[in-house]
Design an enzyme around this catalytic site. Structure first.
Site, PDB file in Angstrom:
ATOM      1  N   LYS A 194      47.719 -41.247  -8.773  1.00 14.34           N
ATOM      2  CA  LYS A 194      49.081 -41.421  -9.276  1.00 14.34           C
ATOM      3  C   LYS A 194      49.807 -40.090  -9.446  1.00 14.34           C
ATOM      4  CE  LYS A 194      49.401 -43.596 -13.112  1.00 14.34           C
ATOM      5  NZ  LYS A 194      48.053 -43.292 -13.593  1.00 14.34           N
ATOM      6  N   THR A 195      49.158 -39.170 -10.147  1.00 17.35           N
ATOM      7  CA  THR A 195      49.800 -37.880 -10.424  1.00 17.35           C
ATOM      8  C   THR A 195      50.045 -37.107  -9.140  1.00 17.35           C
ATOM      9  OG1 THR A 195      48.756 -37.786 -12.600  1.00 17.35           O
ATOM     10  CG2 THR A 195      49.555 -35.715 -11.679  1.00 17.35           C
TER      11      THR A 195
ATOM     12  N   ARG B  34      41.585 -31.044 -17.757  1.00 14.51           N
ATOM     13  CA  ARG B  34      42.966 -31.526 -17.760  1.00 14.51           C
ATOM     14  C   ARG B  34      43.962 -30.417 -18.050  1.00 14.51           C
ATOM     15  NH1 ARG B  34      44.340 -37.124 -16.700  1.00 14.51           N
ATOM     16  NH2 ARG B  34      42.412 -38.311 -16.918  1.00 14.51           N
TER      17      ARG B  34
ATOM     18  N   LYS C 180      47.579 -41.771 -25.166  1.00  9.91           N
ATOM     19  CA  LYS C 180      47.333 -43.179 -24.876  1.00  9.91           C
ATOM     20  C   LYS C 180      47.632 -44.067 -26.072  1.00  9.91           C
ATOM     21  CE  LYS C 180      46.216 -42.647 -20.573  1.00  9.91           C
ATOM     22  NZ  LYS C 180      47.234 -43.013 -19.548  1.00  9.91           N
TER      23      LYS C 180
ATOM     24  N   HIS D  82      51.738 -48.811 -16.685  1.00 11.71           N
ATOM     25  CA  HIS D  82      50.891 -47.636 -16.485  1.00 11.71           C
ATOM     26  C   HIS D  82      51.073 -47.234 -15.026  1.00 11.71           C
ATOM     27  CE1 HIS D  82      46.702 -45.626 -16.433  1.00 11.71           C
ATOM     28  NE2 HIS D  82      47.548 -44.841 -17.050  1.00 11.71           N
TER      29      HIS D  82
ATOM     30  N   ASP E 205      52.882 -41.017 -15.052  1.00 11.18           N
ATOM     31  CA  ASP E 205      51.869 -41.889 -15.666  1.00 11.18           C
ATOM     32  C   ASP E 205      52.383 -43.123 -16.395  1.00 11.18           C
ATOM     33  OD1 ASP E 205      49.050 -42.271 -16.083  1.00 11.18           O
ATOM     34  OD2 ASP E 205      49.334 -41.718 -18.171  1.00 11.18           O
TER      35      ASP E 205
ATOM     36  N   ARG F 197      38.362 -40.050 -23.529  1.00 11.10           N
ATOM     37  CA  ARG F 197      38.674 -41.082 -24.508  1.00 11.10           C
ATOM     38  C   ARG F 197      37.420 -41.805 -24.979  1.00 11.10           C
ATOM     39  NH1 ARG F 197      40.685 -45.111 -22.626  1.00 11.10           N
ATOM     40  NH2 ARG F 197      40.645 -44.658 -20.388  1.00 11.10           N
TER      41      ARG F 197
ATOM     42  N   SER G 273      43.448 -43.398 -13.826  1.00  8.86           N
ATOM     43  CA  SER G 273      43.138 -41.983 -13.628  1.00  8.86           C
ATOM     44  C   SER G 273      42.199 -41.820 -12.440  1.00  8.86           C
ATOM     45  CB  SER G 273      42.481 -41.408 -14.883  1.00  8.86           C
ATOM     46  OG  SER G 273      43.369 -41.433 -15.966  1.00  8.86           O
TER      47      SER G 273
END
Length: 584
Positions: free
Chosen positions: A286-287, A366, A236, A264, A301, A89, A282
Site C-alpha cells: 500500500k505505502t 519503521r 491504530k 484501511h 494507510d 502491535r 502491512s
C-alpha cells in the site's frame, strides 16, 4: 509548562479536569476536603509535572536525546529511537469496554474483546498515577482526518518525547486558530490517549492476560496504553475510533451510500483527477504503490469515503523500512530526514548511516514522517471526487493468485469481506515468516462493526459511482513461499500503471482467461513489460518446473477461502457467496 502563554491556564484546567471524568454526578468531589485532595493527587497536576504542549520537533529532539536511552540522530537527520521489548502491535491485548452506548453496534469476538468498565478505570488510574510520577510529560493535540466536517480531535498524553513526535507526525496538525479553539464548544470533545506504555498493566486486573493492555472506551472517548512502548498502538487506536464513529456520520439512519465509510487503504490521485483506492494490510505494498511520482499522494494507510469524495485520516505516513533503498522506493527513502522518527533500525556508530537490511532488532523497522515530506503529496489531503478504480492488494503466500485479476462487483465484495493476504514478517509480535491469513475488509484487527456493515457501504458507493475493482497479487509467482519468488516490484508498478491509464480495462475479452476454481479473469497476454508467464499462474508454475503441483495448491487455497467465508455467509447474498472459489 512549555506551551503558548495564552493557552497555559486553559490547558492546566483541562488536564486536571480530565481525571474527574470517572466520577458520577453524585460522587463528584467538592472544591475542599479529602475528596478534592484525592483528585489533586491522582489527577494530572501540571503544577507538579512539567508539561510540553504541542512542542516543536527541535524541542522533542532535545528531550528524547537527553532523557531516552538509545536515542540518536542518523546521518539524514531523522530521530532514531527504540520502542523497548515490543516492536510490533499486541492484538491479543486489545480490549473494548462493553458499555450501553456502543455495545449493540460492536462486532464482539476475537477482534473486539470485552472489558468491564471497572477494569478500564483501574487501568486508567494506574496510567495517570504513573504519568504523575514523571518529571515531564508531553501533550499533543491534533486531528484525525483532514475534512473539517468529519475530523475528530485527538489529545495524546505520554511520558516519551519519541511518542509525542511520532503523533505530531501522524495526526493532522492544527493551525494556531484551531489550537486556540481545540476544546471549544464548536468542536467535539477530544478523544484522549493516555500512553503510560513504560508502566505495566496489573495482570491480576479482571480481563488482563499479560502486562500489556490497550483499552478503548467509546463512551468516555478515551484509550489507555500500558506495558508497550510501540508507537503503532496509538496510530491504530485512532483508526479503530474512526472505524466506529465514521459510519455514524452524518447520521446513523442514512442509506449506506450516504454515510462515511472508513477504510484501511491508501489513496492517490492522477493529474486528471482520477482517484485510486488501494486496500491491503502491512507488507502488501500500500505505502509503496501509493507513493507514485506520477500521481499525487492523498495518503498511505487510512481514509474515509464520504458523499463528496475521499479524505486522509492521518497527517503523516508510517512506512516499513526493511530492505529500503532509494532505488526501490525513492519517495520514502528521501522522506527519512529531520523531523522523521526511525524505529528500531541499526546504524553505523561512526557514520550514522542506517543499514536497512539489518533486522537484528526486528523485521518490523519503521519510519514515521509528515505527509508533506512526500514531494507530490496532496495538501490538504482531500479530494472532492469519487474513486475511479479500487485495487485490492494481496500477498499470496501460496503463489496461486494471478498478479492481476479483473473483478465483477460480486467478486469485489467477496474478496473485500474475505481479505486474503499473508502476515508479513515482523508486523506482529511472534510472526517471523509470511503466513497465509484472512483479515476482513483488509483491516480485520481494526474493525469495530461487523465486516458486512463496511462491505454493504462499499458496494453501495461502488455502484453509485461506477467504480471498478481489481485484485492485485504482490506475493509469490511460480510457486509458494520457499519455492517461487516474490513478484518483482517493477512488474507490480507496471500493472498498477496499466490500471490507471486504462490499458487493462481496454483489453478485449479474448485477451483474458479464467483461473480454474477461483473464476478470476486475468490477462493471458503481455501487459506493458510484464510477460505472459508471470501474469498466468499456470505458466509461471510450469516455468519453475512445478506445474504438476499447481492444481493441488489451487484447490487447497480455495478450500481455505470456503472455510473462512462460512462465518459471513448468513449476512451475505447468494450472489456474493457464489462469486468466491468453490472446490467441486
Amino acid at each position: 509548562m512549555s506551551a503558548p502563554a495564552h493557552l497555559q491556564s486553559k490547558l492546566d484546567r483541562s488536564l486536571q479536569q480530565q481525571y474527574l471524568k470517572h466520577w458520577t454526578p453524585s460522587e463528584e468531589p467538592g472544591e475542599t476536603g479529602e475528596e478534592h485532595v484525592k483528585v489533586q493527587q491522582l489527577g494530572l497536576d501540571p503544577s507538579k509535572v512539567e508539561v510540553f504542549y504541542n512542542a516543536a520537533p527541535a524541542v522533542l529532539y532535545e528531550q528524547a536525546l537527553r532523557y531516552e536511552k538509545g536515542t540518536n540522530i542518523t546521518a539524514t537527520g531523522a530521530l532514531c529511537v527504540r520502542s523497548g521489548a515490543k516492536t510490533g502491535r499486541s492484538p491479543q491485548d486489545k480490549r473494548v469496554v462493553d458499555e450501553p452506548s456502543s455495545t449493540r453496534d460492536i462486532w464482539w469476538g476475537k477482534v473486539n474483546m470485552k472489558l468491564e468498565e471497572s477494569s478500564f478505570l483501574v487501568n486508567r488510574e494506574r496510567a495517570i498515577d504513573y504519568l504523575n510520577t514523571q518529571d515531564r510529560i508531553y501533550v499533543v493535540d491534533g486531528f484525525a482526518g483532514w475534512d473539517p466536517e468529519y475530523r475528530v480531535p485527538v489529545r495524546v498524553i505520554t511520558s516519551r518525547a519519541y511518542h509525542a513526535l511520532y503523533m505530531r507526525n501522524m495526526l493532522v496538525v492544527p493551525t494556531a486558530e484551531e489550537l486556540d479553539a481545540f476544546e471549544a464548544d464548536a468542536f467535539p470533545k477530544p478523544f484522549v490517549i493516555y500512553n503510560a506504555g513504560m508502566f505495566p498493566a496489573n495482570r491480576y486486573t479482571a480481563g488482563m492476560t499479560s502486562s500489556t493492555s490497550v483499552a478503548i472506551n467509546f463512551e468516555r472517548g478515551e484509550m489507555i496504553i500500558l506495558g508497550t512502548q510501540y508507537a503503532g498502538e496509538m496510530k491504530k487506536g485512532v483508526l479503530t475510533v474512526m472505524m466506529y464513529l465514521m459510519p455514524l456520520r452524518p447520521a446513523r439512519n442514512l442509506a449506506p451510500a450516504a454515510r462515511a465509510l472508513p477504510l484501511h487503504s491508501s489513496c492517490n490521485v492522477g493529474k486528471d483527477g482520477d482517484v485510486t483506492l488501494f486496500f491491503g494490510l502491512s507488507g502488501t505494498g500500500k505505502t509503496t504503490l501509493s507513493a507514485d511520482p506520477a500521481r499525487f499522494l492523498v495518503g498511505d494507510d487510512e481514509h474515509v469515503w464520504t458523499t463528496e469524495g475521499v479524505f486522509n485520516i492521518e497527517g503523516g505516513c508510517y512506512a516499513k523500512c526493511i530492505d529500503l533503498s532509494r532505488e526501490k522506493e525513492p519517495e520514502i527513502y528521501d522522506a527519512i530526514r529531520y523531523g522523521a522518527v526511525l524505529e528500531n533500525v541499526v546504524f553505523d556508530e561512526w557514520t550514522r548511516e542506517v543499514d536497512y537490511e539489518d533486522v537484528s532488532v526486528t523485521e518490523n523497522t519503521r519510519c514515521a514522517y509528515p505527509l508533506q515530506y512526500i514531494p507530490n503529496a496532496q495538501i490538504p489531503a482531500t479530494v472532492k471526487s469519487h474513486p475511479t478504480n479500487i485495487v485490492m492488494l494481496t500477498c499470496d503466500a501460496f503463489g496461486v493468485l494471478p498478479p492481476v485479476s479483473r473483478l465483477t462487483p460480486e467478486q469485489a465484495m467477496y474478496h473485500f469481506i474475505a481479505g486474503y493476504t499473508a502476515k508479513v514478517a515482523g508486523t506482529e509480535m511472534g510472526v517471523t515468516e509470511p503466513t497465509a491469513t484472512f483479515s476482513a475488509c483488509f483491516g480485520g484487527p481494526f474493525l469495530v462493526w461487523h465486516p458486512y456493515h463496511y462491505a454493504e457501504m462499499l458496494s453501495a458507493k461502488m455502484i453509485a459511482h461506477d467504480c471498478p475493482a481489481w485484485l492485485v497479487n504482490t506475493g509469490w509467482v511460480g510457486g509458494g513461499h520457499g519455492v517461487g519468488r516474490r513478484c518483482p516490484l517493477k512488474y507490480t508498478r507496471q500493472i498498477v500503471d496499466a490500471i490507471h491509464d486504462g490499458t487493462l480495462a481496454g483489453l478485449p475479452e479474448s485477451s483474458y482467461e479464467t483461473l480454474d476454481v477461483f473464476g478470476l479473469k486475468h490477462p493471458k497476454v503481455q501487459v506493458k513489460d510484464v510477460p505472459e508467464d508471470v501474469l498466468s499462474p499456470r505458466l509461471a508454475w510450469a516455468a519453475s518446473g512445478k506445474g504438476e503441483e499447481y492444481e493441488v495448491k489451487v484447490r487447497h487455497l480455495a478450500g481455505l477461502f470456503e472455510k473462512n467465508f462460512k462465518q459471513y455467509e448468513d449476512r451475505c447474498s447468494t450472489d456474493v457467496i457464489a462469486a468466491g472459489p468453490h472446490v467441486a
